[in-house]
Enzyme design. Structure first.
Site, PDB file in Angstrom:
ATOM      1  N   GLU A   1      75.400  50.126 -76.391  1.00 54.35           N
ATOM      2  CA  GLU A   1      75.895  51.335 -75.616  1.00 54.35           C
ATOM      3  C   GLU A   1      76.212  50.684 -74.246  1.00 54.35           C
ATOM      4  O   GLU A   1      75.593  51.190 -73.140  1.00 54.35           O
ATOM      5  CB  GLU A   1      74.560  52.176 -75.555  1.00 54.35           C
ATOM      6  CG  GLU A   1      74.439  52.630 -76.958  1.00 54.35           C
ATOM      7  CD  GLU A   1      73.112  53.578 -76.974  1.00 54.35           C
ATOM      8  OE1 GLU A   1      72.505  53.825 -76.226  1.00 54.35           O
ATOM      9  OE2 GLU A   1      73.027  54.406 -77.822  1.00 54.35           O
TER      10      GLU A   1
ATOM     11  N   GLU B   1      74.588  54.914 -84.975  1.00 56.62           N
ATOM     12  CA  GLU B   1      73.149  55.467 -84.531  1.00 56.62           C
ATOM     13  C   GLU B   1      73.195  56.663 -84.378  1.00 56.62           C
ATOM     14  O   GLU B   1      74.045  57.213 -83.614  1.00 56.62           O
ATOM     15  CB  GLU B   1      72.814  54.586 -83.199  1.00 56.62           C
ATOM     16  CG  GLU B   1      71.514  54.481 -82.776  1.00 56.62           C
ATOM     17  CD  GLU B   1      71.038  53.972 -81.692  1.00 56.62           C
ATOM     18  OE1 GLU B   1      71.586  52.801 -81.353  1.00 56.62           O
ATOM     19  OE2 GLU B   1      70.574  54.503 -80.703  1.00 56.62           O
TER      20      GLU B   1
END
Ligand SMILES: *[C@@H]1O[C@H](CO)[C@@H](O)[C@H](O)[C@H]1NC(C)=O
Length: 479
Positions: A292, A408
């Site tokens: 991320e 995710e």
């Protein structure tokens, strides 16, 4: 990988590290296997079955478990049993891409699994496996449970930067501006070829997507808390800010990780060491540059100059660096998939925001990036948002002609309804695969991180099993 504080509280409450006095093992729990020291008595209504030498499991008496087929309990909601193949131990060849598909030895390869912070054959996330000090039997339990859904891939961590060595496990410790990579039994050896994470994954036919650093510190904070629970005192933090703080000074801007030559050199050194160790390892599906990446991290401290081009320049440099030393493995970014769409009022479509600096579509066009990723945990309550988010990434996937994974994602409510909807979009759009957050298992010291975990036998676990089968059928995956 942003939910560790909640997870920690639950773990503490459940008495992590306390020796269990339980005399019977619950349904789906481990009841034997090499290295297992817990109870071997299964709860009434279940029988201890040998799944493999590492893992015996308490299986409901109504289920029939043979050497090649496992029939799952239907849980509470569904009326049908689901037959799935047992894990195989043949992991050979490197996964490649062809257009929007993954391939293995020239045939379609479906990526589906869970996050196990050690990743799955495309849709397994289970972040606790690699670093939490679990031994091989627990890893086997975890990977077995993932593989039994028909998963092929698990996404996990290949990083753990600390500023004081010791504790459960760490991969790289920093003393001032000097990093030391830990090759020992509580370091890379625990991840490595001959043992542990990779071996346990492969024994269950699972390949790993490995993330090489983190935008966030919280995984480190999570470890600190675990260590407190174990009465081990160490100062840990984690991720990009460790590089920045140790090399440039405490509190320097997070985004200097992407631009400062000294930091880039240190990160390259770590990446080179890690990647080189696994050059010929088919159990690795892909390297991800970071979990991320964004302009801002946990502290919110930035230079004010970070833009989309700051991070995309870094992606170009780091992905081509990995390609230059490792031609076997795929490379991805590991980002959340923010779009750069100035006309869209929704934040995650505004990758130009100073806190983000991500343009999913442009980054996917970088020649040394093999596939795209996006995460979906931004609006747990909004099924419609999730459906559009998946659809828009599928559209970009087609335009770029590279595979894209939803790697995710999780919802806390209406799980079956929402996942059923999202899975059907993934199946029909040609989206390459998905890795749900997160794998759950009953380990030697109790349940793994329970935060949104999908435990064997649950309704979501069974849905995942059906979805994996549907994806494989769609792709003609011969595995
Ligand atoms: C990425 O490449 C595709 C195919 O060439 C092109 O259609 C698309 O516009 C590009 N996207 C961006 C954001 O550059």
């Amino acid at each position: 990988m942003k939910r560790s504080v909640l997870a920690l509280q639950v773990l503490l409450v459940s008495g992590f590290g306390v020796v269990s006095t339980q005399s019977t093992v619950s349904e789906w729990g481990q009841c034997g296997g090499i290295g297992f020291t817990g109870s071997t008595t299964c709860v009434v209504g279940t029988t201890c079955q040998v799944i493999n030498e590492w893992f015996f499991q308490c299986v409901p008496d109504s289920s029939s478990v043979g050497p090649t087929t496992t029939v799952l309990s239907t849980g509470t909601g569904s009326a049908t049993s689901t037959a799935i193949s047992s894990p195989t131990a043949t992991v050979t060849g490197f996964v490649k891409t062809s257009g929007i598909h993954f391939t293995l030895n020239g045939k379609p390869f479906t990526v589906v699994g869970q996050v196990l912070i050690t990743n799955s054959r495309n849709r397994a996330n289970a972040y606790w496996v690699g670093l939490m000090g679990y031994g091989v039997p627990d890893m086997m339990t975890a990977f077995h449970a993932i593989a039994a859904t028909g998963a092929s891939v698990c996404r996990t961590n290949g990083f753990n930067e600390v500023t004081a060595p010791g504790g459960v496990a760490y991969y790289q410790s920093w003393s001032g501006s000097t990093p030391t990579i830990n090759f020992g039994a509580n370091g890379l050896e625990n991840f490595a070829l001959a043992d542990n994470v990779v071996t346990a994954a492969k024994a269950n036919g699972i390949r790993l997507i490995v993330t090489l650093t983190n935008n966030w510190e919280d995984y480190g904070a999570f470890l600190v808390s675990i260590q407190l629970a174990l009465h081990l005192m160490n100062t840990l933090s984690g991720g990009m800010d460790v590089y920045v703080n140790q090399l440039l000074g405490q509190g320097q801007p997070h985004d200097f990780f992407y631009t400062n030559p000294t930091v880039i050199a240190a990160y390259k050194n770590y990446v080179k060491t890690f990647v080189t160790r696994y050059l010929n390892e088919p159990g690795i599906l892909a390297w991800e540059l970071a979990n991320e990446p964004r302009c801002l991290g946990t502290t919110g401290t930035g230079s004010g100059t970070c833009t989309i081009s700051t991070i995309s320049t870094w992606i170009e440099e780091m992905s081509s660096f990995i390609k230059s030393i490792d031609s076997n493995h795929l490379v991805a970014i590991g980002d959340e998939g923010f779009f750069n769409d100035p006309g869209n009022p929704t934040f995650v479509y505004q990758g130009f925001q100073p806190s983000l600096g991500i343009d999913f579509a442009a980054n996917l066009n970088i020649s040394t990036v093999d596939f795209g990723t996006f995460h979906d945990s931004y609006d747990n309550a909004d099924q419609t948002f999730g459906a559009q988010w998946i659809q828009d990434h599928a559209t970009t996937m087609i335009a770029s002609n590279k595979p894209v994974l939803m790697e995710e994602f999780s919802v806390a409510e209406n799980t079956i309804e929402q996942y059923t909807d999202w899975y059907s979009i993934i199946e029909s759009t040609g989206m390459a695969g998905d890795l749900i957050w997160q794998a759950g298992s009953i380990l030697s010291n109790g349940p793994s991180d329970p935060n949104l975990a999908v435990y064997p036998g649950s309704d979501v676990y069974i849905l995942n099993t059906q979805h994996a089968a549907a994806l494989r059928a769609r792709d003609g995956d011969p595995q």
